[in-house]
Design an enzyme around this catalytic site. Sequence first.
Site, mmCIF file in Angstrom:
data_model
loop_
_atom_site.group_PDB
_atom_site.id
_atom_site.type_symbol
_atom_site.label_atom_id
_atom_site.label_comp_id
_atom_site.label_asym_id
_atom_site.label_seq_id
_atom_site.Cartn_x
_atom_site.Cartn_y
_atom_site.Cartn_z
ATOM 1 N N CYS A 106 0.854 -1.191 0.000
ATOM 2 C CA CYS A 106 0.000 0.000 0.000
ATOM 3 C C CYS A 106 0.888 1.239 0.000
ATOM 4 O O CYS A 106 1.887 1.284 0.720
ATOM 5 C CB CYS A 106 -0.880 -0.018 1.240
ATOM 6 S SG CYS A 106 -1.957 1.418 1.394
ATOM 7 N N HIS A 148 -9.121 -3.875 -1.972
ATOM 8 C CA HIS A 148 -8.172 -3.068 -1.192
ATOM 9 C C HIS A 148 -8.638 -1.612 -1.100
ATOM 10 O O HIS A 148 -8.606 -0.999 -0.026
ATOM 11 C CB HIS A 148 -6.790 -3.156 -1.863
ATOM 12 C CG HIS A 148 -5.708 -2.363 -1.183
ATOM 13 N ND1 HIS A 148 -4.664 -2.956 -0.500
ATOM 14 C CD2 HIS A 148 -5.497 -1.024 -1.078
ATOM 15 C CE1 HIS A 148 -3.879 -2.008 0.001
ATOM 16 N NE2 HIS A 148 -4.353 -0.822 -0.350
ATOM 17 N N GLU A 149 -9.085 -1.065 -2.228
ATOM 18 C CA GLU A 149 -9.441 0.363 -2.265
ATOM 19 C C GLU A 149 -10.775 0.637 -1.568
ATOM 20 O O GLU A 149 -10.908 1.658 -0.886
ATOM 21 C CB GLU A 149 -9.464 0.878 -3.710
ATOM 22 C CG GLU A 149 -8.127 0.753 -4.454
ATOM 23 C CD GLU A 149 -6.942 1.376 -3.728
ATOM 24 O OE1 GLU A 149 -7.101 2.437 -3.090
ATOM 25 O OE2 GLU A 149 -5.835 0.790 -3.801
ATOM 26 N N HIS A 152 -10.159 0.927 2.018
ATOM 27 C CA HIS A 152 -9.668 2.256 2.418
ATOM 28 C C HIS A 152 -10.830 3.204 2.727
ATOM 29 O O HIS A 152 -10.750 4.017 3.640
ATOM 30 C CB HIS A 152 -8.844 2.899 1.294
ATOM 31 C CG HIS A 152 -7.378 2.573 1.342
ATOM 32 N ND1 HIS A 152 -6.590 2.843 2.435
ATOM 33 C CD2 HIS A 152 -6.543 2.022 0.422
ATOM 34 C CE1 HIS A 152 -5.348 2.467 2.193
ATOM 35 N NE2 HIS A 152 -5.280 1.959 0.972
#
Length: 180
Positions: A106, A148-149, A152
């Site tokens: 990341c 993953h995003e 976030h």
Amino acid sequence: MKEKREIVQRDAAVLREKAKAVPVEEITSPRIRKVIADMKAAMHAQKDGIAIAAPQIGESLRIFVVAGDLLEKADPSYKGGPEDLVFINPVIEKLSRDKKEMEEGCLSVRWLYGKVNRSTRASIKAYDENGKKISRGASGLLAQIFQHETDHLEGVIFTDKARELWEMSAEEIAELQRKG
Ligand code: ZN
């Protein structure tokens, strides 16, 4: 104009917030256009910058961007072309039950890497940067990026989920930064 923004690192509070939705009528506003441009600039300034979420440049907004050029290089099965992909107010619609441990890093967690169990396929709906509704399915690396995003945007960092974590050596970092 403000200078190109820094990518915030893991202790930054903004990375732990639930990011706010972008009002649809504001997607094409100068403010949001600027955020997206700054995200692209921050991402492309990193040799390994394949994707970035708005909180990573300090904006608690539900936006992420993917670098099509790096995605093409890293995953030959990706046929979407080199253009950057922009996802605003993304919602994951489907995740495959089939999962795999995938290696992950990341831009906000230099220089840790880890293995995270991710669905091998994912579909997402969102708005693009012109305010058009889009819907997209993905497998492989792009499916991993979707997960993953969107994490976030919920204040989740991959290290929360990783089963193993390791640090990249100074030599490996130097090698990565040399790559064009
Ligand atoms: Zn990240």
